[in-house]
Write an enzyme that holds these catalytic residues in place. Structure first.
Site, PDB file in Angstrom:
ATOM      1  N   GLY A 102     -15.352   1.925   8.881  1.00  0.00           N
ATOM      2  CA  GLY A 102     -16.047   1.961   9.914  1.00  0.00           C
ATOM      3  C   GLY A 102     -17.651   2.590  10.438  1.00  0.00           C
ATOM      4  O   GLY A 102     -18.552   1.609  11.120  1.00  0.00           O
ATOM      5  N   ILE A 103     -17.568   3.684  10.634  1.00  0.00           N
ATOM      6  CA  ILE A 103     -18.525   4.415  10.582  1.00  0.00           C
ATOM      7  C   ILE A 103     -19.891   4.051   9.810  1.00  0.00           C
ATOM      8  O   ILE A 103     -21.128   4.088   9.755  1.00  0.00           O
ATOM      9  CB  ILE A 103     -18.425   6.227  10.824  1.00  0.00           C
ATOM     10  CG1 ILE A 103     -17.608   5.897  11.506  1.00  0.00           C
ATOM     11  CG2 ILE A 103     -19.424   6.819  10.476  1.00  0.00           C
ATOM     12  CD1 ILE A 103     -17.270   7.308  11.867  1.00  0.00           C
ATOM     13  N   GLY A 104     -19.342   4.379   8.154  1.00  0.00           N
ATOM     14  CA  GLY A 104     -20.311   3.634   6.846  1.00  0.00           C
ATOM     15  C   GLY A 104     -20.935   2.722   7.000  1.00  0.00           C
ATOM     16  O   GLY A 104     -21.795   2.250   6.606  1.00  0.00           O
ATOM     17  N   GLU A 105     -20.562   1.243   7.824  1.00  0.00           N
ATOM     18  CA  GLU A 105     -20.746   0.184   7.823  1.00  0.00           C
ATOM     19  C   GLU A 105     -21.625   0.030   8.935  1.00  0.00           C
ATOM     20  O   GLU A 105     -22.379  -0.955   8.936  1.00  0.00           O
ATOM     21  CB  GLU A 105     -19.445  -0.661   7.498  1.00  0.00           C
ATOM     22  CG  GLU A 105     -18.615  -0.964   5.618  1.00  0.00           C
ATOM     23  CD  GLU A 105     -17.680  -1.206   6.528  1.00  0.00           C
ATOM     24  OE1 GLU A 105     -17.429  -2.918   7.073  1.00  0.00           O
ATOM     25  OE2 GLU A 105     -16.434  -0.928   5.552  1.00  0.00           O
ATOM     26  N   ASN A 106     -21.238   0.139  10.146  1.00  0.00           N
ATOM     27  CA  ASN A 106     -22.196   0.428  11.133  1.00  0.00           C
ATOM     28  C   ASN A 106     -22.619   0.636  11.576  1.00  0.00           C
ATOM     29  O   ASN A 106     -23.691   0.885  12.641  1.00  0.00           O
ATOM     30  CB  ASN A 106     -21.182  -0.260  12.481  1.00  0.00           C
ATOM     31  CG  ASN A 106     -20.085  -1.192  11.973  1.00  0.00           C
ATOM     32  OD1 ASN A 106     -20.660  -2.406  11.837  1.00  0.00           O
ATOM     33  ND2 ASN A 106     -18.802  -0.650  11.446  1.00  0.00           N
ATOM     34  N   ARG A 109       0.845  -1.472  -0.109  1.00  0.00           N
ATOM     35  CA  ARG A 109      -0.203  -0.414  -0.132  1.00  0.00           C
ATOM     36  C   ARG A 109       0.248   1.686  -0.082  1.00  0.00           C
ATOM     37  O   ARG A 109       1.603   1.401   0.679  1.00  0.00           O
ATOM     38  CB  ARG A 109      -1.157  -0.488   1.353  1.00  0.00           C
ATOM     39  CG  ARG A 109      -1.597   0.690   1.081  1.00  0.00           C
ATOM     40  CD  ARG A 109      -2.653   1.400   2.486  1.00  0.00           C
ATOM     41  NE  ARG A 109      -3.404   2.933   2.916  1.00  0.00           N
ATOM     42  CZ  ARG A 109      -3.552   3.357   3.120  1.00  0.00           C
ATOM     43  NH1 ARG A 109      -3.186   2.973   4.436  1.00  0.00           N
ATOM     44  NH2 ARG A 109      -3.984   4.302   3.292  1.00  0.00           N
ATOM     45  N   GLY A 140     -14.281   5.989   8.349  1.00  0.00           N
ATOM     46  CA  GLY A 140     -13.438   5.782   8.970  1.00  0.00           C
ATOM     47  C   GLY A 140     -13.108   6.618   9.926  1.00  0.00           C
ATOM     48  O   GLY A 140     -13.297   8.157   9.994  1.00  0.00           O
ATOM     49  N   GLU A 186      -9.019  -2.899   1.734  1.00  0.00           N
ATOM     50  CA  GLU A 186      -8.080  -2.597   0.877  1.00  0.00           C
ATOM     51  C   GLU A 186      -7.308  -3.687   0.596  1.00  0.00           C
ATOM     52  O   GLU A 186      -6.723  -3.035  -0.192  1.00  0.00           O
ATOM     53  CB  GLU A 186      -8.290  -1.058   1.802  1.00  0.00           C
ATOM     54  CG  GLU A 186      -8.954  -0.275   2.061  1.00  0.00           C
ATOM     55  CD  GLU A 186      -8.327   1.094   3.148  1.00  0.00           C
ATOM     56  OE1 GLU A 186      -9.495   0.390   4.011  1.00  0.00           O
ATOM     57  OE2 GLU A 186      -7.468   2.215   1.986  1.00  0.00           O
ATOM     58  N   ARG A 227      -9.225  14.983  12.062  1.00  0.00           N
ATOM     59  CA  ARG A 227      -9.104  16.165  11.160  1.00  0.00           C
ATOM     60  C   ARG A 227     -10.216  17.088  11.257  1.00  0.00           C
ATOM     61  O   ARG A 227     -11.445  16.396  11.187  1.00  0.00           O
ATOM     62  CB  ARG A 227      -8.637  15.962   9.784  1.00  0.00           C
ATOM     63  CG  ARG A 227      -6.757  14.747   9.699  1.00  0.00           C
ATOM     64  CD  ARG A 227      -6.614  14.236   8.853  1.00  0.00           C
ATOM     65  NE  ARG A 227      -6.360  12.371   9.085  1.00  0.00           N
ATOM     66  CZ  ARG A 227      -6.524  11.470   7.663  1.00  0.00           C
ATOM     67  NH1 ARG A 227      -7.206  11.694   7.173  1.00  0.00           N
ATOM     68  NH2 ARG A 227      -6.080  10.289   8.115  1.00  0.00           N
TER      69      ARG A 227
HETATM   70  P1  ADP Z   1      -9.668   3.901   9.760  1.00  0.00           P
HETATM   71  O1  ADP Z   1      -9.564   4.770   9.289  1.00  0.00           O
HETATM   72  O2  ADP Z   1      -8.922   3.850  11.232  1.00  0.00           O
HETATM   73  O3  ADP Z   1      -9.522   2.165   9.309  1.00  0.00           O
HETATM   74  P2  ADP Z   1     -12.605   1.889  10.830  1.00  0.00           P
HETATM   75  O4  ADP Z   1     -12.922   2.152   9.671  1.00  0.00           O
HETATM   76  O5  ADP Z   1     -12.418   0.787  11.114  1.00  0.00           O
HETATM   77  O6  ADP Z   1     -11.518   3.019  10.883  1.00  0.00           O
HETATM   78  O7  ADP Z   1     -13.299   3.329  11.172  1.00  0.00           O
HETATM   79  C1  ADP Z   1     -13.285   3.638  12.503  1.00  0.00           C
HETATM   80  C2  ADP Z   1     -14.249   4.873  12.476  1.00  0.00           C
HETATM   81  O8  ADP Z   1     -15.860   3.236  13.140  1.00  0.00           O
HETATM   82  C3  ADP Z   1     -14.391   4.464  14.563  1.00  0.00           C
HETATM   83  O9  ADP Z   1     -14.823   5.530  14.508  1.00  0.00           O
HETATM   84  C4  ADP Z   1     -15.602   3.803  15.484  1.00  0.00           C
HETATM   85  O10 ADP Z   1     -16.496   4.492  16.377  1.00  0.00           O
HETATM   86  C5  ADP Z   1     -16.526   3.868  14.230  1.00  0.00           C
HETATM   87  N1  ADP Z   1     -17.584   2.841  14.391  1.00  0.00           N
HETATM   88  C6  ADP Z   1     -17.504   0.842  14.238  1.00  0.00           C
HETATM   89  N2  ADP Z   1     -18.252   0.497  14.680  1.00  0.00           N
HETATM   90  C7  ADP Z   1     -19.077   1.306  15.141  1.00  0.00           C
HETATM   91  C8  ADP Z   1     -20.701   1.335  15.650  1.00  0.00           C
HETATM   92  N3  ADP Z   1     -21.345  -0.040  15.414  1.00  0.00           N
HETATM   93  N4  ADP Z   1     -21.587   2.128  15.303  1.00  0.00           N
HETATM   94  C9  ADP Z   1     -20.631   3.131  15.024  1.00  0.00           C
HETATM   95  N5  ADP Z   1     -19.729   3.436  15.207  1.00  0.00           N
HETATM   96  C10 ADP Z   1     -18.825   2.792  14.666  1.00  0.00           C
END
Ligand code: ADP
Length: 401
Positions: free
Chosen positions: A332-336, A93, A212, A387, A243
């Protein structure tokens, strides 16, 4: 054959080993705290019966060379990799490819020199990548090292999107322009979205939202990126963990003139102390949502600003694209975070964007899914990003596999 993916940072190397027949990740882990008295070595792998196993150690790891030695020794000891000759390629990467790399490339001395030339544009990332690449090339001269750039997917942007309205010499002499990042993720979810939509990618117009710790949006027309929210560096655009994203550049002038902050202090402030952390003191969205639910006004404001910014980008990219097949949430945020997805799409029914509340809230499926209402003209998709898998595939393709 197998493909090893390395994400080398300044003091850590994350890795995954893929089996190319079925693209299963048969081992993954990281070495961290390179250069410290005590290092960190994590390895997870599937044993012969396909059961997950893991191991953790804390040896000193003085340099990237020892780090990669440890990775390969661990992969061998676990049986995940019998011999280095099984490797078809090592995919690296690379965050910043500068203006010239439009595709993954097999690294030779000239490519390494060009990645080094881009260090001033990505001082936090490219030196670590270069360390990993140099060691991999030295240790495994018979295995091609392939650089896969976060910027490459965005190279299809037209100048109207990638040029800043600043004096031309800053572009021609100093390469100051929008590059965009997270390109491997945007490209991957775009491909997956096309599958879910049942059309060729070349016919898809998409808005992809990688949310994320870092966050960015991309506008994709006919399968190609035409705009993205991150700029010269990953600081521009959406609100992120630490940021600030978009900001009036005069804030920097003000900080310099009135608070006496030099470039280093400004960098720290906007890259590491801003975003969600700056607004409410916490950078983890899970925690922030909990705080907001408990009535914390700063946490609620952090979510509000995040959603406000997201909507602005959805609207802007909708206007650029004219027609949108799907909005894709990932990261992480978009998926969860169903709350962020719901609020980002709220009130956009006139644009053909409406969520199926139940599908959005369902926690049953963690895979690729459609969460838009059945009469929504624009599909809203959740696509988990991967990725590392995309880097592995691109690395293999680059060596003709
Ligand atoms: P990175 O950019 O470091 O790879 P990620 O894609 O893992 O990060 O995303 C991290 C973010 O996703 C954090 O803000 C975390 O709190 C959020 N996140 C993970 N799971 C959940 C959830 N179930 N609900 C809300 N936010 C979540």
């Amino acid at each position: 054959m197998k493909v090893l993916v390395l994400n080398s940072g300044s003091s850590s190397i994350k890795y995954q080993l893929f089996r190319s027949e079925d693209w299963v990740a048969i081992a993954f882990g990281q070495v961290a705290r390179i250069g410290e008295a005590e290092g960190e070595l994590k390895l997870n792998w599937l044993d012969g019966d396909g059961n997950p196993q893991s191991r953790q150690e804390t040896p000193a790891i003085p340099t990237h060379q020892e780090g990669i030695d440890h990775i390969v020794a661990g992969l061998r000891a676990s049986g995940a990799l019998a011999d280095v000759s099984e490797l078809a390629a090592i995919g690296h990467r690379v965050v910043h490819g500068g203006p010239n790399f439009k595709h993954p490339v097999i690294v030779d001395d000239a490519v390494e020199a060009e990645i080094r030339g881009v260090v001033p544009l990505a001082p936090l990332h490219n030196p670590g990548h270069l360390a990993g690449i140099a060691v991999a090339r030295r240790l495994f001269p018979t295995v091609p090292s392939v650089a896969v750039f976060d910027t490459a997917f965005h190279q299809t942007m037209p100048p109207t999107a990638y040029r800043y309205a600043i004096p031309e010499f800053l572009y021609t002499e100093h390469r100051i322009r929008r590059y965009g990042f997270h390109g491997t993720s945007h490209g991957y979810v775009a491909k997956r979205a096309a599958r879910v939509l049942g059309k060729p990618l070349e016919q898809c117009n998409l808005i992809t939202l990688h949310l994320g710790n870092g966050a960015s949006a991309a506008a994709i027309r006919s399968g190609q990126c035409i705009d993205t929210s991150m700029g010269l560096t990953p600081l521009e655009g959406l609100v992120m963990g630490t940021r600030c994203g978009d900001i009036d550049p005069a804030v920097l002038i003000y900080l310099g003139k009135n608070l006496g902050l030099d470039a280093e202090a400004q960098d720290q402030l906007l890259n590491r102390q801003s975003g969600l952390l700056g607004i409410c003191g916490v950078n983890d969205m899970r925690e922030i949502e909990q705080l907001a639910a408990d009535g914390n006004a700063r946490a609620e404001l952090a979510i509000g600003i995040t959603v406000h910014r997201l909507k602005k980008y959805i609207g802007a990219y909708y206007a650029e694209l004219g027609r949108v097949d799907a909005i894709v949430f990932t990261g992480g945020i978009g998926e969860n975070s169903l709350g962020i997805r719901r609020r980002a799409c709220e009130g956009l029914e006139r644009l053909g964007i409406a969520l199926d509340e139940e599908a959005n809230a369902s926690r049953e499926s963690r895979g690729e899914r459609c969460i838009s209402a059945s009469d929504g003209e624009v599909k809203v998709l959740v696509i988990p990003t991967n990725e590392e898998l995309e880097i592995a595939r691109q690395a293999l393709a680059a060596v003709g596999g």
